[in-house]
Every structure is written in C-alpha cells, then in structure tokens.
Design an enzyme around this catalytic site. Structure first.
Site, PDB file in Angstrom:
ATOM      1  N   CYS A  99       1.055   6.405  13.611  1.00  0.00           N
ATOM      2  CA  CYS A  99       1.588   7.666  13.126  1.00  0.00           C
ATOM      3  C   CYS A  99       1.230   8.729  14.077  1.00  0.00           C
ATOM      4  CB  CYS A  99       1.093   8.140  11.686  1.00  0.00           C
ATOM      5  SG  CYS A  99      -0.753   7.950  11.547  1.00  0.00           S
ATOM      6  N   GLY A 128       0.923  -1.243   0.043  1.00  0.00           N
ATOM      7  CA  GLY A 128      -0.131  -0.041  -0.205  1.00  0.00           C
ATOM      8  C   GLY A 128       0.821   1.147   0.116  1.00  0.00           C
ATOM      9  N   ILE A 172       1.927   3.097   2.396  1.00  0.00           N
ATOM     10  CA  ILE A 172       3.258   2.905   3.480  1.00  0.00           C
ATOM     11  C   ILE A 172       4.048   1.914   2.927  1.00  0.00           C
ATOM     12  CG2 ILE A 172       3.774   2.313   5.690  1.00  0.00           C
ATOM     13  CD1 ILE A 172       0.996   2.973   6.770  1.00  0.00           C
TER      14      ILE A 172
END
Length: 286
Positions: A127, A15, A17
């Site tokens: 995050c 994906g 990331i």
C-alpha cells in the site's frame, strides 16, 4: 469467463483486505466474483457469506479445484504467496499479489507505461508503494535522486495480523520497488502503526535528495501524478510540498472513499483500487 462475458475471479484471504476487495468485485461490471477462499471458518468468511459472496474454507486447494478463473487475487500473507503461485501457474489464471512478497511483475497503475502486457504474475508492491511510487517516479523524471526516504503511517485499526507479520517483507519489497521505479541508489523505508484515537488517515511522507532539482517542473509533475492516482483512488491527496534546489519534501494522505471501509483505512483502499483496476483490463485476463 462467465456466461455473460464477465471475467471469473476469486479472492484468497478473508481479512480486511479480502472483505473490501470482494465488495468491490461484486460491484464490478466486467468481473464476476465466483469464489472467496479462507483457510478456516471465522469472522471474515462469515462476513463474506452475509454479503452474499460464495465462500469456502478450502483455501488455495479449493480455488484450484474450482478452476476456470481468469484472475485470482492473493490477499493472504507473504509467506503463503509463493505456494499459491506454484499451485495456480498451471491453471492459466492471472495471479494479482496484494502481499509484499516482491515476486512477479511489479505494477503501480499510477505510473504510466508500467501496466502488464500479458503478465500472469502481478505484484502490487505494498500500500505504501502504491501511494509513494507515482510521486517518486514523477520526481525522478526531472532529476536524478541520490537518496529517497519514505515513511508510511497507518492506523493500527487498519492493519490486520498478516500486515503486522509481514512488516519486514513490506519494508524490503517497498524499498526494492522504489529503487526500481526511480533509479535511486539509496532508499530508506519506515513504517509506523499508530494507535491514536481518532484513527489517523493513511499518510506517506517522502524526502528526495538530488543535485539538479528544478522547482517548477517538480511541482507540475507531482500534481499530474496525484491526478492520475485520484482517477482510481479518489481519496489520494498531496497534503504538503516543499521544493528546494537539492531537496523535495512531499506528503500524501489517502482516505477510503465509500464502500465498507472506514475513512482511516486508506492503505487498504489504494491497493484494492489498484488491484480491481488491473483485473478489469483485458490484458491481464487469460
């Protein structure tokens, strides 16, 4: 370890990331990206192949079969991660978890003294945790927080399917990490995905309630924490700070600095920067 002395690494997940992580690893002087693994052929793996990365659709099975990895990054989802660790634990590789499972040793590079010493299962919280905890830990060193509130706002365009599916785990894991790093008895974490156009930068607003806040030391500690994070995530900025005797309100923004990410994808930028920083430390290799 590669023939040139670099540590061999693999990425699970294709994906946003995983793609950005692979791009960073390909530019590392101490890490060799030997494999990127997805579970199906799709846009992500095709993009990685176009970038020149070695790819496979075999997922965790392909990573285990390839073997010989010093570090594996899990950029998939919280539900899959426990199985990934179970499969990788016997191989001797270090697993750096970028999913919000809450498993393994919690690590936030921006917090001094919390780097892993030989830990092979490393948890990067989230995050929001990476952005908030350095600031909150700094505050907790000069007062005893009774309540902490964290509100994370990310651009909808920067949140993939796994992020959306894992929002409950994200909130639970981030809350547990904030309690662990600050000692606060009561923590509230909220997440907003903003569809606004233009896409907003990643923002984290924090409120700390305590009885013994000293304004000058609080400002000094927060500024030092921000400098520590900017050493590996240059787009990290304190955008507002209000310190009162019983309350601290602080907000930070993270913009992606360079690479393939759009500027609004600061949420991806900060956790991937932390992941690569940890992998480049010899202490986390086998």
């Amino acid at each position: 370890m590669a023939a040139d002395g670099r540590r061999r690494v693999a990425v699970l997940g294709a994906g946003l990331i995983g793609i950005d992580l692979a791009d960073r690893l390909a530019r590392s002087a101490t890490l060799e990206l030997a494999l990127t693994a997805g579970r199906r052929d799709g846009f992500g793996l095709r993009r990685l192949a176009e970038m020149g990365c070695p790819t496979t659709t075999g997922g965790i099975d392909a990573v285990v079969d390839a073997g010989g990895f010093d570090v594996v990054f899990d950029a998939t989802n919280a539900d899959s991660h426990p199985g990934h660790w179970k499969a990788l634990e016997p191989t001797g590789a270090t697993l750096i978890d970028l999913t919000p499972t809450g498993l393994g040793t919690m690590v936030v590079p921006g917090v001094g003294g919390h780097r892993p010493a030989g830990q092979r299962h490393v948890n990067l919280v989230s995050c929001g945790g990476q952005a908030a905890i350095p600031v909150l830990h700094a505050v907790a060193r000069i007062c005893a927080p009774a309540y902490i509130e964290v509100v994370c706002t990310a651009a909808s365009a920067a949140a993939g399917r796994a992020t959306r599916v894992n929002l409950d785990q994200y909130i639970a894991t981030t809350s547990a990490a904030v309690r662990s790093f600050t000692g606060a008895p009561e923590v509230k974490v909220m997440v907003n995905l903003s569809p606004a156009r233009p896409a907003p930068p990643f923002r984290v607003a924090m409120t700390v309630l305590a009885d013994d806040i000293r304004p000058a030391p609080a400002r000094t500690r927060i500024a030092a924490a921000a400098r520590a994070v900017r050493a590996y995530a240059p787009g990290f900025t304190v955008t507002s700070l209000d310190v009162e005797p019983h309350r601290i309100s602080v907000a930070v923004e993270v913009t992606a600095a360079g690479g393939r990410l759009p500027r609004h994808a600061g949420s991806v930028d900060i956790i991937n920067a932390a992941a690569v920083l940890l992998a480049e430390q010899p202490a986390v290799s086998r």
